[in-house]
Design a protein around this motif. Structure first.
Motif, PDB file in Angstrom:
ATOM      1  N   SER A 155     -23.362 -79.519 -71.497  1.00 45.87           N
ATOM      2  CA  SER A 155     -24.411 -78.638 -71.007  1.00 45.87           C
ATOM      3  C   SER A 155     -25.723 -78.898 -71.729  1.00 45.87           C
ATOM      4  O   SER A 155     -25.740 -79.364 -72.871  1.00 45.87           O
TER       5      SER A 155
ATOM      6  N   ASP B 284     -17.916 -77.944 -69.110  1.00 43.37           N
ATOM      7  CA  ASP B 284     -19.227 -77.308 -69.006  1.00 43.37           C
ATOM      8  C   ASP B 284     -20.273 -78.380 -68.763  1.00 43.37           C
ATOM      9  O   ASP B 284     -20.571 -79.181 -69.637  1.00 43.37           O
TER      10      ASP B 284
ATOM     11  N   SER C  68     -23.229 -77.345 -67.213  1.00 46.56           N
ATOM     12  CA  SER C  68     -24.314 -76.467 -66.786  1.00 46.56           C
ATOM     13  C   SER C  68     -25.666 -76.919 -67.323  1.00 46.56           C
ATOM     14  O   SER C  68     -25.754 -77.630 -68.321  1.00 46.56           O
TER      15      SER C  68
ATOM     16  N   ASN D 154     -18.043 -74.495 -65.937  1.00 46.93           N
ATOM     17  CA  ASN D 154     -19.388 -74.015 -65.679  1.00 46.93           C
ATOM     18  C   ASN D 154     -20.200 -75.169 -65.126  1.00 46.93           C
ATOM     19  O   ASN D 154     -20.446 -76.154 -65.817  1.00 46.93           O
TER      20      ASN D 154
ATOM     21  N   SER E 185     -23.130 -74.332 -63.387  1.00 47.97           N
ATOM     22  CA  SER E 185     -24.320 -73.603 -62.972  1.00 47.97           C
ATOM     23  C   SER E 185     -25.606 -74.350 -63.308  1.00 47.97           C
ATOM     24  O   SER E 185     -25.659 -75.165 -64.221  1.00 47.97           O
TER      25      SER E 185
ATOM     26  N   VAL F 137     -20.001 -69.415 -61.978  1.00 46.86           N
ATOM     27  CA  VAL F 137     -19.713 -70.805 -62.340  1.00 46.86           C
ATOM     28  C   VAL F 137     -20.599 -71.764 -61.545  1.00 46.86           C
ATOM     29  O   VAL F 137     -20.954 -72.826 -62.034  1.00 46.86           O
TER      30      VAL F 137
END
Length: 184
Positions: free
Chosen positions: A11, A33, A35, A57, A59, A80
């Motif tokens: 991320s 992740d 994101s 995740n 996002s 998510v």
């Protein structure tokens, strides 16, 4: 090929491009992740191979297309996938272009089936919670009841900790009194 990788957090790295099509080869992946990057395109079909994934995740990227209809990907909540305006299908509220909206009758039936599943899950959860509590507490308390040497060591440890905390507080308060005492 990182097949045994359990967690991957990339991320906030300003990554661009597609999610690799072979990400599903990391079959032991439990946490993913990606994101807050600049990833775009569709979710690779190999996502359906991630059967152990419990946290994900994606996002705030630029992903688009349908969320895969298999495995755990639809069990995650909408957060998510938040910030990916091109994504559609459940768990997101927006429908994909070309999807027919199902009539209310079938929605009610699906809703009733889901309620039954949720009830079963919650009952199983509470049964396993109670069982785990009993086993755990008897594992600790039972050991202390049966092994007197452990019981004495356990209570001696807490007695020593109590003494240490009391002495430390008294010394600290005495230092503070001396430090803030008005000198004539």
């Amino acid at each position: 090929t990182l097949a045994a990788l359990a967690g991957l957090n990339l991320s906030r790295n300003n990554l661009t491009g597609f999610i690799p099509y072979n990400i599903g080869h990391m079959k032991m992946l439990e946490s993913l992740d990606l994101s807050r990057n600049h990833l775009y395109g569709r979710m690779p079909a190999s996502f359906s191979n991630l059967t152990f994934i419990s946290y994900m995740n994606l996002s705030f990227n630029n992903l688009s297309g349908k969320i895969l209809q298999s495995t755990q990907l639809q069990t995650f909540d909408a957060s998510v996938y938040k910030g990916n305006t091109g994504l559609c299908s459940p768990p997101l509220p927006n429908h994909c272009p070309g999807d027919a909206v199902s009539p209310n009758v079938s929605t009610d039936k699906n809703s009733a089936e889901k309620d039954g599943e949720d009830e079963l899950i919650s009952v199983g959860f509470y049964i396993s919670l109670g069982f785990g509590f009993c086993v755990g507490s008897w594992g600790v308390c039972g050991t202390l009841i049966i092994k007197s040497s452990w019981r004495h060591a356990y209570f001696q440890f807490f007695n020593n900790m109590n003494d240490w905390i009391c002495v430390t507080l008294i010394v600290f308060m005495a230092r503070m009194k001396r430090r803030f005492q008005v000198q004539d």
